[in-house]
Design a protein around this motif. Structure first.
Motif, PDB file in Angstrom:
ATOM      1  N   ASP A   1       0.935  -4.384  -9.524  1.00 39.22           N
ATOM      2  CA  ASP A   1       1.084  -5.650 -10.247  1.00 39.22           C
ATOM      3  C   ASP A   1       2.458  -6.248  -9.988  1.00 39.22           C
ATOM      4  O   ASP A   1       3.453  -5.526  -9.892  1.00 39.22           O
ATOM      5  CB  ASP A   1       0.907  -5.437 -11.750  1.00 39.22           C
TER       6      ASP A   1
ATOM      7  N   ARG B   1       3.599   1.095  -9.292  1.00 37.06           N
ATOM      8  CA  ARG B   1       2.498   0.302  -9.829  1.00 37.06           C
ATOM      9  C   ARG B   1       2.944  -1.105 -10.241  1.00 37.06           C
ATOM     10  O   ARG B   1       2.109  -1.954 -10.545  1.00 37.06           O
ATOM     11  CB  ARG B   1       1.889   1.008 -11.057  1.00 37.06           C
ATOM     12  N   THR B   2       4.252  -1.327 -10.259  1.00 36.00           N
ATOM     13  CA  THR B   2       4.780  -2.620 -10.687  1.00 36.00           C
ATOM     14  C   THR B   2       5.927  -3.023  -9.771  1.00 36.00           C
ATOM     15  O   THR B   2       6.791  -2.199  -9.454  1.00 36.00           O
ATOM     16  CB  THR B   2       5.304  -2.556 -12.137  1.00 36.00           C
TER      17      THR B   2
ATOM     18  N   ASP C   1      -4.458  -3.207  -4.085  1.00 38.62           N
ATOM     19  CA  ASP C   1      -4.969  -2.924  -5.427  1.00 38.62           C
ATOM     20  C   ASP C   1      -4.052  -1.936  -6.139  1.00 38.62           C
ATOM     21  O   ASP C   1      -3.514  -1.002  -5.524  1.00 38.62           O
ATOM     22  CB  ASP C   1      -6.378  -2.326  -5.335  1.00 38.62           C
ATOM     23  N   GLY C   2      -3.880  -2.145  -7.437  1.00 41.37           N
ATOM     24  CA  GLY C   2      -3.119  -1.193  -8.233  1.00 41.37           C
ATOM     25  C   GLY C   2      -1.635  -1.460  -8.297  1.00 41.37           C
ATOM     26  O   GLY C   2      -0.897  -0.689  -8.916  1.00 41.37           O
TER      27      GLY C   2
ATOM     28  N   HIS D   1       2.435   1.857  -3.288  1.00 43.13           N
ATOM     29  CA  HIS D   1       1.422   2.418  -4.175  1.00 43.13           C
ATOM     30  C   HIS D   1       1.219   3.899  -3.897  1.00 43.13           C
ATOM     31  O   HIS D   1       1.085   4.712  -4.829  1.00 43.13           O
ATOM     32  CB  HIS D   1       0.106   1.664  -4.002  1.00 43.13           C
TER      33      HIS D   1
ATOM     34  N   ARG E   1       0.833  -1.210   0.000  1.00 44.44           N
ATOM     35  CA  ARG E   1       0.000   0.000   0.000  1.00 44.44           C
ATOM     36  C   ARG E   1       0.867   1.259   0.000  1.00 44.44           C
ATOM     37  O   ARG E   1       0.570   2.219  -0.715  1.00 44.44           O
ATOM     38  CB  ARG E   1      -0.950  -0.006   1.203  1.00 44.44           C
TER      39      ARG E   1
END
Length: 549
Positions: free
Chosen positions: A50, A28-29, A47-48, A23, A20
């Motif tokens: 990958d 994002r990766t 979430d968000g 992020h 988190r």
């Protein structure tokens, strides 16, 4: 331990808080290879974010490095403990030398079984990564993870930009965290933080006076100028004063290719490759060198510009000068590059435009070299391959778009093959990405062809194959006037078959016409494609004197 899932975990763990907070900082990766810490982290906890599985941790590190360098934002990579960590170290070293804000993460043995060099696969991770990172730490308390991520990002985004490292004991990674503990929002930085010394404004006005008295000033631009957001200001200043711009290879593109004041990116190899006094032509007549965001790590050595006319030098950088023994400028200005250039523009407002020194003989030599129409019995020459790639890239990409990634090799001395192409394609998903790689370097981590195929990244790879480490053979000849085959020669590898085995369509091209056709096909496929090109190198070891250190 059962391999059968007993259902999703409902508690919030260190893994949740880690992802988190990454992020929150724009990550994002996460690229990487997971080990037994998978019992503590699935990488779907936030979430968000990958997870991109790579075949080797080096690939993970370099893909994160290039993605960070292009986007200007922190990016993350992951390794398991022990050998995973040491494999990742080379990617982290790439990030520190390329000045990229990478957050490197690695699992560690359980906190109650952490005996480096005694516990199985347990190393002193922080000490291993210490010389390679700007910040390194091992998690001791799960609730500290958010603060540690903030510290890692802060260090990574401070000039000189570079990697940070967090070691994560497996048991703490899966431990519950206090979700009621308040944390301030993540500090989003528009650009890296740099040092600013008193008196820089007066120094900028002194630099304006030096430009006024110079006959042939030259701007030498490094990547820190790009990170500062100075490119539009440099472009405007150069055009108004008609002052040439020369860049390091990492700053290539400050002026558009073909611009009359773009004198190109410089390397110590160019005299020998072109068989032409390129460095004398570029720097000989210059009487004032302004280095804007220049970094010695970018391998444009001061000795390369110390040619011909006596020169006054001005250094502008967001960091103090780390190499005064090799570069001691007449005027040293530590400040934000963009702010300096904007003030310099004001200070030179009344000056007449300069007359750029003539480099047309060099441009003619480069054009002649690239256009080489000859057919060689022992394979294409790499300059012919590059010319073909440039041609198809120009046909394929929109103006100012497209990326050509170059691997380390005799034809160029920068880049890191497949992982760099992965990072570039993910940074610019709507633009074409071409990769040129020598067979020696390419095959050292060619397993990640499968990663390209799995992600269906439309990268067009060109493997120039001479069954040798050609750059090392050059250095053998520089030092010994001969080569020694056991140290540089390989047996043949069929790279088209290798590519197909990894799910990548491939062809072999032996002429310019075949290569152009293959590149056009690959550029239009929308999926991975590889072209193998047999090549041979022509070089005279005596043409590389600029490499002397």
């Amino acid at each position: 331990m059962s391999r059968v899932s007993t259902g999703p975990r409902t508690t919030q763990t260190t893994a949740h808080a880690l992802l988190r907070r990454l992020h929150d900082h724009g990550v994002r990766t996460v690229f990487g290879v997971v080990g037994r810490e998978a019992a503590s982290i699935l990488f779907d906890e936030a979430d968000g974010v990958d997870f991109v599985l790579t075949r080797h941790e080096f690939t993970a590190g370099v893909a994160a490095e290039v993605l960070a360098r292009i986007t200007g934002r922190p990016q993350a990579c992951w390794a398991t403990l022990g050998p995973g960590l040491t494999n990742l170290a080379t990617g982290v070293a790439t990030a520190v030398l390329d000045r990229s804000p990478v957050i490197a993460l690695a699992a560690q043995s359980e906190s109650h079984d952490l005996f480096p060099n005694d516990t199985h696969q347990c190393l002193d991770s922080v000490s291993v990564m210490g010389p390679l990172t700007k910040y390194r730490v091992e998690l001791r308390r799960p609730d500290d993870i958010t603060d540690l991520v903030d510290s890692a990002v802060s260090a990574a985004m401070t000039e000189p930009v570079g990697p940070s490292f967090i070691s994560l004991p497996v048991d703490l990674l899966g431990s519950e965290v206090d979700t009621t503990r308040p944390h301030p929002g993540a500090r989003a930085l528009a650009k890296p933080v740099g040092a600013v010394e008193d008196g820089w404004r007066e120094a900028a006005l002194r630099a304006a006076e030096l430009i006024g008295s110079a006959r042939h000033p030259v701007l030498v631009v490094g990547a820190a100028a790009i990170r500062s957001g100075a490119v539009p200001a440099i472009h405007a200043l150069a055009e108004r004063l008609r002052t040439p711009v020369i860049t390091t290879y990492t700053a290539k593109g400050v002026l558009p290719h073909g611009h009359e004041l773009d004198y190109g990116a410089v390397t110590g190899y160019m005299d020998g490759i072109l068989d032409f006094p390129a460095l004398d032509t570029l720097f000989g007549p210059a009487d004032l060198i302004l280095t804007l965001g220049y970094d010695y790590a970018e391998d444009l050595r001061p000795s390369m510009w110390q040619r011909g006319t006596d020169k006054t030098t001005v250094r502008v950088s967001p960091t103090a000068n780390p190499v005064p023994r090799v570069y001691r400028p007449d005027l040293d200005v530590v400040t934000d590059v963009r702010e300096f250039v904007e003030l310099l523009d004001q200070g030179t407002a009344g000056l007449a435009a300069k007359t750029p020194h003539d480099v047309s003989p060099l441009r003619e030599r480069i054009a002649e070299f690239l256009a080489d129409p000859r057919q060689y019995d022992d394979g294409l020459r790499v300059h012919q391959v590059m010319d073909s790639m440039n041609t198809v890239m120009a046909e394929t990409a929109e103006a100012g778009e497209g990326t050509i990634v170059s691997d380390i090799g005799f034809f160029r001395h920068y880049g890191v093959r497949i992982p760099a192409a992965i990072g570039a394609q993910l940074a610019r998903p709507g633009q074409p990405t071409f990769l040129i790689a020598g067979d020696g370097g390419f095959h050292s981590n060619s397993a990640d062809l499968e990663t390209i195929a799995r992600l269906n990244l439309p990268i067009v790879t060109v493997v120039v194959n001479n069954d040798a480490n050609g750059l090392i053979e050059l250095y053998q000849n520089i030092g010994h006037h001969r080569s020694h085959d056991p140290a540089v020669k390989f047996t043949g590898v069929d790279f088209t078959t290798l590519a197909r085995a990894n799910g990548v369509e491939a062809v072999r091209a032996t002429t310019r016409e075949e290569l152009l056709a293959a590149l056009r096909k690959g550029a239009g496929l929308g999926r991975p494609f590889l072209v193998e090109v047999p090549v041979s190198y022509d070089f005279q070891a005596g043409g590389f004197a600029a490499l002397t250190i």
